[in-house]
Design a protein around this motif. Structure first.
Motif, mmCIF file in Angstrom:
data_model
loop_
_atom_site.group_PDB
_atom_site.id
_atom_site.type_symbol
_atom_site.label_atom_id
_atom_site.label_comp_id
_atom_site.label_asym_id
_atom_site.label_seq_id
_atom_site.Cartn_x
_atom_site.Cartn_y
_atom_site.Cartn_z
ATOM 1 N N PRO A 7 0.811 -1.216 0.000
ATOM 2 C CA PRO A 7 0.000 0.000 0.000
ATOM 3 C C PRO A 7 0.848 1.270 0.000
ATOM 4 O O PRO A 7 1.955 1.308 0.543
ATOM 5 C CB PRO A 7 -0.794 -0.108 1.304
ATOM 6 N N SER A 8 0.315 2.321 -0.613
ATOM 7 C CA SER A 8 0.927 3.645 -0.537
ATOM 8 C C SER A 8 0.515 4.309 0.772
ATOM 9 O O SER A 8 -0.414 3.852 1.452
ATOM 10 C CB SER A 8 0.474 4.508 -1.711
ATOM 11 N N ASN A 9 1.185 5.385 1.126
ATOM 12 C CA ASN A 9 0.822 6.120 2.334
ATOM 13 C C ASN A 9 -0.608 6.627 2.255
ATOM 14 O O ASN A 9 -1.343 6.615 3.248
ATOM 15 C CB ASN A 9 1.784 7.291 2.551
ATOM 16 N N ALA A 10 -1.015 7.094 1.078
ATOM 17 C CA ALA A 10 -2.374 7.612 0.914
ATOM 18 C C ALA A 10 -3.406 6.507 1.134
ATOM 19 O O ALA A 10 -4.459 6.741 1.743
ATOM 20 C CB ALA A 10 -2.541 8.219 -0.473
ATOM 21 N N GLU A 11 -3.117 5.299 0.670
ATOM 22 C CA GLU A 11 -4.051 4.187 0.865
ATOM 23 C C GLU A 11 -4.160 3.822 2.341
ATOM 24 O O GLU A 11 -5.245 3.525 2.839
ATOM 25 C CB GLU A 11 -3.593 2.973 0.055
ATOM 26 N N ILE A 12 -3.026 3.856 3.037
ATOM 27 C CA ILE A 12 -3.050 3.550 4.474
ATOM 28 C C ILE A 12 -3.825 4.618 5.226
ATOM 29 O O ILE A 12 -4.624 4.329 6.123
ATOM 30 C CB ILE A 12 -1.620 3.426 5.020
ATOM 31 N N ALA A 13 -3.599 5.886 4.866
ATOM 32 C CA ALA A 13 -4.312 6.979 5.518
ATOM 33 C C ALA A 13 -5.811 6.862 5.303
ATOM 34 O O ALA A 13 -6.608 7.062 6.224
ATOM 35 C CB ALA A 13 -3.808 8.325 4.992
ATOM 36 N N ALA A 14 -6.210 6.527 4.080
ATOM 37 C CA ALA A 14 -7.635 6.364 3.790
ATOM 38 C C ALA A 14 -8.226 5.211 4.587
ATOM 39 O O ALA A 14 -9.343 5.299 5.109
ATOM 40 C CB ALA A 14 -7.845 6.148 2.296
ATOM 41 N N ALA A 15 -7.465 4.108 4.685
ATOM 42 C CA ALA A 15 -7.943 2.958 5.451
ATOM 43 C C ALA A 15 -8.082 3.283 6.925
ATOM 44 O O ALA A 15 -8.924 2.711 7.628
ATOM 45 C CB ALA A 15 -6.982 1.779 5.261
ATOM 46 N N ALA A 16 -7.260 4.223 7.427
ATOM 47 C CA ALA A 16 -7.314 4.625 8.833
ATOM 48 C C ALA A 16 -8.433 5.616 9.105
ATOM 49 O O ALA A 16 -8.626 6.025 10.250
ATOM 50 C CB ALA A 16 -5.977 5.225 9.255
ATOM 51 N N GLY A 17 -9.164 6.023 8.066
ATOM 52 C CA GLY A 17 -10.311 6.893 8.272
ATOM 53 C C GLY A 17 -10.108 8.342 7.916
ATOM 54 O O GLY A 17 -10.887 9.203 8.336
ATOM 55 N N ALA A 18 -9.059 8.679 7.145
ATOM 56 C CA ALA A 18 -8.843 10.070 6.749
ATOM 57 C C ALA A 18 -10.002 10.537 5.874
ATOM 58 O O ALA A 18 -10.444 9.807 4.979
ATOM 59 C CB ALA A 18 -7.532 10.211 5.975
ATOM 60 N N PRO A 19 -10.524 11.745 6.098
ATOM 61 C CA PRO A 19 -11.600 12.255 5.241
ATOM 62 C C PRO A 19 -11.132 12.312 3.792
ATOM 63 O O PRO A 19 -10.029 12.785 3.509
ATOM 64 C CB PRO A 19 -11.851 13.665 5.795
ATOM 65 N N PRO A 20 -11.924 11.838 2.840
ATOM 66 C CA PRO A 20 -11.471 11.819 1.439
ATOM 67 C C PRO A 20 -11.241 13.213 0.868
ATOM 68 O O PRO A 20 -10.458 13.374 -0.066
ATOM 69 C CB PRO A 20 -12.609 11.091 0.715
ATOM 70 N N ASP A 21 -11.920 14.204 1.418
ATOM 71 C CA ASP A 21 -11.787 15.565 0.894
ATOM 72 C C ASP A 21 -11.237 16.505 1.965
ATOM 73 O O ASP A 21 -11.717 17.616 2.123
ATOM 74 C CB ASP A 21 -13.148 16.065 0.406
ATOM 75 N N PHE A 22 -10.227 16.040 2.700
ATOM 76 C CA PHE A 22 -9.768 16.817 3.853
ATOM 77 C C PHE A 22 -9.118 18.148 3.470
ATOM 78 O O PHE A 22 -8.910 19.003 4.328
ATOM 79 C CB PHE A 22 -8.819 15.992 4.727
ATOM 80 N N THR A 23 -8.770 18.345 2.207
ATOM 81 C CA THR A 23 -8.160 19.613 1.804
ATOM 82 C C THR A 23 -9.200 20.653 1.406
ATOM 83 O O THR A 23 -8.841 21.804 1.122
ATOM 84 C CB THR A 23 -7.199 19.397 0.619
ATOM 85 N N ARG A 24 -10.475 20.273 1.371
ATOM 86 C CA ARG A 24 -11.513 21.229 0.988
ATOM 87 C C ARG A 24 -11.899 22.089 2.190
ATOM 88 O O ARG A 24 -12.009 21.609 3.310
ATOM 89 C CB ARG A 24 -12.753 20.494 0.472
ATOM 90 N N GLY A 25 -12.117 23.369 1.953
ATOM 91 C CA GLY A 25 -12.520 24.260 3.023
ATOM 92 C C GLY A 25 -11.360 24.604 3.934
ATOM 93 O O GLY A 25 -10.222 24.173 3.740
ATOM 94 N N SER A 26 -11.658 25.409 4.925
ATOM 95 C CA SER A 26 -10.635 25.850 5.876
ATOM 96 C C SER A 26 -11.014 25.386 7.272
ATOM 97 O O SER A 26 -12.196 25.287 7.610
ATOM 98 C CB SER A 26 -10.512 27.380 5.851
ATOM 99 N N TYR A 27 -10.003 25.089 8.069
ATOM 100 C CA TYR A 27 -10.216 24.593 9.424
ATOM 101 C C TYR A 27 -10.027 25.713 10.434
ATOM 102 O O TYR A 27 -9.289 26.671 10.197
ATOM 103 C CB TYR A 27 -9.244 23.448 9.730
ATOM 104 N N ASP A 28 -10.689 25.566 11.567
ATOM 105 C CA ASP A 28 -10.428 26.480 12.674
ATOM 106 C C ASP A 28 -9.031 26.230 13.228
ATOM 107 O O ASP A 28 -8.280 27.160 13.523
ATOM 108 C CB ASP A 28 -11.460 26.290 13.787
ATOM 109 N N VAL A 29 -8.693 24.954 13.384
ATOM 110 C CA VAL A 29 -7.400 24.572 13.946
ATOM 111 C C VAL A 29 -6.848 23.381 13.172
ATOM 112 O O VAL A 29 -7.543 22.373 13.012
ATOM 113 C CB VAL A 29 -7.508 24.182 15.442
#
Length: 668
Positions: free
Chosen positions: A212-234
Motif C-alpha cells: 500500500p501507498s501512504n495515501a491508501e493507508i491513511a484512507a484505510a485509517a479513516g482520513a476524510p477523502p476531501d480533507f483539503t476542501r474548506g478551511s479549518y479552525d485549527v
C-alpha cells in the motif's frame, strides 16, 4: 489452539469458592479457569503449563506474605510465564494493616506484581470483573491478539517493508510484524489469498492492502477523502500527547479540527511501557493505551485525522495559514498548533546504525521486549523512559544493563523508577559509561563500551540495544521566521521578543510562536516540562489560546487593531468567546487587560494596563448567559509576570538543553 489460562490461588476455601464461581461464570468460555488452594500445587501447575508452552494470561494470588517474597509464587510466575499478568487478591480492609499495606505498595513499586484486586463480594461483583477484564485486555494487547491489531507481512525488513515497520513502531495502534517465511507469515498470506504483493497489510476488519501507498493507508485509517476542501479552525501537526489533547479539547469546543501526522498516534509517549504517576490511572497506563483512548475521545468529539502524511511547509498569507503536505496537498486554517514533539537522538555509530531493527532500537521496548526472553539487553539513557524500558525488559530478558553517562540516576530519573531498578535482581546499572561501537553478523551480537572518566573500553555480548537519549525537535521543516533555539526548540511568548520582529501590534500569547496564529505545545516548545501530563495540559491551553485568536480574528495583522467598544462576536454557534472582559476589552488568558477606549483604532493603554489576577467574566453567546471563568493560571503566566518585573531575566531554564542530553526525562 488451547485457551489461555487464568489461575487463582487462595488458601481460604470459602473465598476460593467465590472467586472460582465468579471467574467460571464470566470467563470459562474463552479461558481455562484453574483454581487451587495450595501455593506449591500452583507452582507445579505453572511449571507444567510452561513445559507445554501453554499461554497463561493472569495469575491471582491470595494474601499469604510468602506470595510476595523473593522467590515466592509471584516472582516464580514471572520467570515461568513472563507475559502473564500478576495480581494479588486482597480483602477490602487490607489498608488497615500497615505492614501488609506497605509490603503490597513495595511489591507494586518494585515490579513484584502488576497490581491488586479486591476479593469478590458475591455475584455479580462488577468491580471485581472490571479489574479482571482490564488485566486481560492488557495481556491481549501486549500479545497482539486483540481484534484491532494490524498485521504486516514482509519478505524481509528492508525497502518499503522497513518503511512501514518504522512508521508503525512509532504508532500506538496495536500491530504485529511477520516475515513471509515464518509460520505466522504463511498463515496470514494464506488468509490474504493469491496474487498479493509484499509488503502486505491486513487490517482489523479483514481488508487486505497489497504493497500500500501512504495515501491508501491513511484512507484505510479513516482520513476524510476531501480533507483539503474548506478551511479549518485549527490544524494540529503531531499526534503525540499534546496534539491529541488539543484535538480532544478543540473538538469538545465545537471547532473544526484536523490533526496531521507522518506516522500514527502516540508520538514518543508510545515508548513508555508503563506510566505509573499519571493522574487518574492508579494501576498505571502505557503510553500506547493513553494515546489510543485519546484518539477515540477526540474522534467522538468530531476531530478529523490524517495519518501517513508529513507536513513539509507552513506559510501565512494575511489571516490564512497554509500547511503543505509531502503529497503536495494544501490545508488552510485560521490557527495552527505545532505539537510535533521530539525524537530520541541517534548514536551515530555506522555499524550500529546498520543494525537498526535487527537488535538496535531507538525508543522503548514495547513490542520488542518479548523477543529478548533469556537474552542480554542493554538500555542507554538516564531519563524516565530509559528507566521504564529497563523495568519492562527485566520481565523477559535474562539480564538488563542500564548505561548512562552521568554519575548517578538521580539527576534525571524519578525516584519510584530508581527504587524499582534497585530492587530488580536482573538489572545492572553502569554509570559513567558510553556506547562507542558494536556490531554483528546480520544482527546485534556485541557492543563496545567506554568509561567516561577512565577511557577504558570493554567488548560485551549483547542481543538487544534500546537507545533513549536526549531529544531532537521536529522543527526542520518550519520557515525561518518561526524563532527557535540553537537546538531547534520553538520559542514562544516573550521568549523571542528581543531577537525577532513580531509583525503585529498586540503582544504574543504565552504559547504563541513568532508567526501570529501559530501555537506550540508539548516537547517541541523550548520551555516546556518534558512530561506526558505537561504536554497534555499544554494541548488544552493551546485550544483556549486558539479560541481567543479565532474570536478576535487576529486584529492588527498588517494594521492597528480597532476597538469598537463592544463585546466582539465569535463564530455563530461555536460557543463562548474567550479572552474578553465584561465590557468588551480583549485579553489573552492571564495577560494584560487593555482599558476600554471609545475611539476607533485606539488600543487604549494595553501596554500599560494592569494584570487582571481576578476572575474574569465573558459572554456566552451560545445561550445568552454570562459565565464566570478563571483565566489560565499556570506556571507560564507566573513566569511571564516575573519577566515583566525583572526585564532581561529569563525565568524558564532551558530544560532540554541543560547538561547531558542523555540525562533528560523525555516522557512522563
Amino acid at each position: 489452539m488451547s485457551r489461555p489460562v487464568v489461575l487463582a490461588i487462595e488458601e481460604d476455601h470459602e473465598a476460593l469458592g467465590v472467586v472460582e464461581s465468579q471467574l467460571t461464570q464470566r470467563y470459562a468460555h474463552d479461558y481455562r479457569v484453574i483454581c487451587l488452594s495450595d501455593a506449591g500445587a500452583a507452582l507445579a501447575k505453572l511449571a507444567e503449563l510452561a513445559r507445554a508452552d501453554a499461554e497463561v494470561a493472569l495469575v491471582l494470588a491470595g494474601m499469604p506474605r510468602s506470595a510476595l517474597d523473593r522467590g515466592g509464587l509471584l516472582e516464580r510466575t514471572r520467570e515461568l510465564h513472563p507475559h502473564a499478568k500478576r495480581a494479588l487478591l486482597v480483602p477490602s480492609n487490607v489498608w488497615a494493616d500497615e505492614p501488609i499495606a506497605n509490603s503490597i505498595r513495595a511489591a507494586i513499586a518494585f515490579g513484584g506484581l502488576d497490581y491488586y484486586v479486591l476479593q469478590p463480594a458475591g455475584p455479580p461483583d462488577e468491580v471485581f470483573h472490571e479489574a479482571i477484564s482490564s488485566f486481560l485486555l492488557e495481556w491481549a494487547t501486549e500479545r497482539r491478539t486483540v481484534p484491532r491489531t494490524v498485521h504486516i507481512v514482509g519478505e524481509d525488513w528492508s525497502g518499503r517493508a522497513y518503511e512501514l515497520r518504522t512508521v508503525f513502531e512509532r504508532c500506538a495502534a496495536s500491530h504485529s510484524f511477520s516475515l513471509a517465511d515464518s509460520d505466522k507469515g504463511r498463515e496470514l498470506l494464506a488468509k490474504a489469498g493469491p496474487d498479493v504483493k509484499l509488503p502486505l497489510m491486513i487490517l482489523p476488519d479483514g481488508r487486505v492492502l497489497s504493497d500500500p501507498s501512504n495515501a491508501e493507508i491513511a484512507a484505510a485509517a479513516g482520513a476524510p477523502p476531501d480533507f483539503t476542501r474548506g478551511s479549518y479552525d485549527v490544524v494540529i501537526v503531531g499526534a503525540g500527547p499534546a496534539g491529541l489533547s488539543a484535538a480532544v479539547y478543540g473538538g469538545a469546543e465545537g471547532l473544526r479540527v484536523l490533526l496531521v501526522d507522518e506516522g500514527g498516534i502516540g508520538g514518543q509517549a508510545r515508548s513508555s511501557s508503563l506510566i505509573r504517576n499519571y493522574l487518574g490511572f492508579p494501576r498505571g497506563v502505557s503510553g500506547s493505551r493513553l494515546a489510543e483512548q485519546a484518539y477515540e475521545q477526540a474522534s467522538v468529539f468530531g476531530a478529523s485525522f490524517v495519518f501517513m502524511h508529513r507536513a513539509t511547509t507552513l506559510a501565512r498569507t494575511g489571516q490564512v495559514l497554509t500547511v503543505t503536505l509531502d503529497s503536495d496537498q494544501r490545508i488552510t486554517a485560521r490557527t495552527v498548533i505545532l505539537a510535533t514533539g521530539a525524537a530520541y537522538r541517534r548514536l551515530g555509530i555506522p555499524r550500529l546504525e546498520a543494525l537498526v531493527g535487527a537488535g538496535v532500537y531507538y525508543g522503548g521496548p514495547v513490542s520488542e521486549a518479548p523477543v529478548t526472553s533469556g537474552k542480554e539487553a542493554y538500555v542507554v539513557g538516564g531519563g524516565n523512559s530509559a528507566g521504564q524500558a529497563a523495568l519492562h525488559l527485566a520481565r523477559y530478558a535474562r539480564r538488563v544493563v542500564l548505561l548512562t553517562r552521568g554519575p548517578a540516576l538521580g539527576a534525571g530519573m524519578s525516584s519510584y523508577l530508581i527504587r524499582g531498578i534497585e530492587a530488580s535482581a536482573n538489572i545492572e546499572v553502569r554509570t559513567g559509561t558510553a556506547v562507542v561501537g558494536g556490531g554483528g553478523e546480520g544482527r546485534l551480537q556485541h557492543l563496545t563500551l567506554r568509561g567516561c572518566e577512565t577511557g577504558q573500553e570493554d567488548v560485551v555480548a549483547a542481543d538487544a540495544l534500546f537507545v533513549l537519549i536526549g531529544a531532537h525537535p521536529h522543527t526542520d521543516w518550519l520557515p525561518p521566521e518561526i524563532a527557535r533555539t540553537a537546538r531547534g526548540f520553538l520559542l514562544t511568548g516573550d521568549e523571542f521578543r528581543d531577537g525577532c520582529d513580531w509583525p503585529i501590534e498586540r503582544r504574543p500569547y504565552p504559547l504563541e510562536t513568532s508567526m501570529p496564529g501559530v501555537i506550540a505545545a508539548g516537547d517541541v516548545r523550548h520551555s516546556s516540562v518534558k512530561r506526558v501530563a505537561s504536554a497534555v495540559g499544554e494541548g488544552s491551553i493551546a485550544i483556549q489560546l486558539a479560541q481567543a485568536l479565532l474570536a478576535s480574528e487576529w486584529p492588527g495583522v498588517g494594521q492597528p487593531a480597532k476597538d469598537t467598544g463592544s463585546v466582539p462576536l465569535g463564530r455563530a454557534g461555536r460557543g463562548p468567546v474567550p479572552g474578553h472582559t465584561e465590557d468588551g476589552a480583549r485579553v489573552g488568558p492571564g495577560r494584560w487587560v487593555a482599558a476600554r477606549s471609545d475611539q476607533a483604532g485606539d488600543r487604549g493603554n494595553s501596554e500599560h494596563g494592569r494584570y487582571d489576577g481576578q476572575r474574569q467574566r465573558r459572554a456566552d453567546l451560545r445561550d445568552g448567559r454570562v459565565q464566570t471563568v478563571d483565566p489560565v493560571q499556570d506556571e507560564l503566566h507566573a513566569n511571564e509576570r516575573q519577566n515583566q518585573r525583572e526585564p532581561g531575566r529569563q525565568v524558564h531554564e532551558p530544560i532540554e538543553e541543560a547538561g547531558h542530553q542523555e540525562e533528560q526525562r523525555p516522557e512522563t
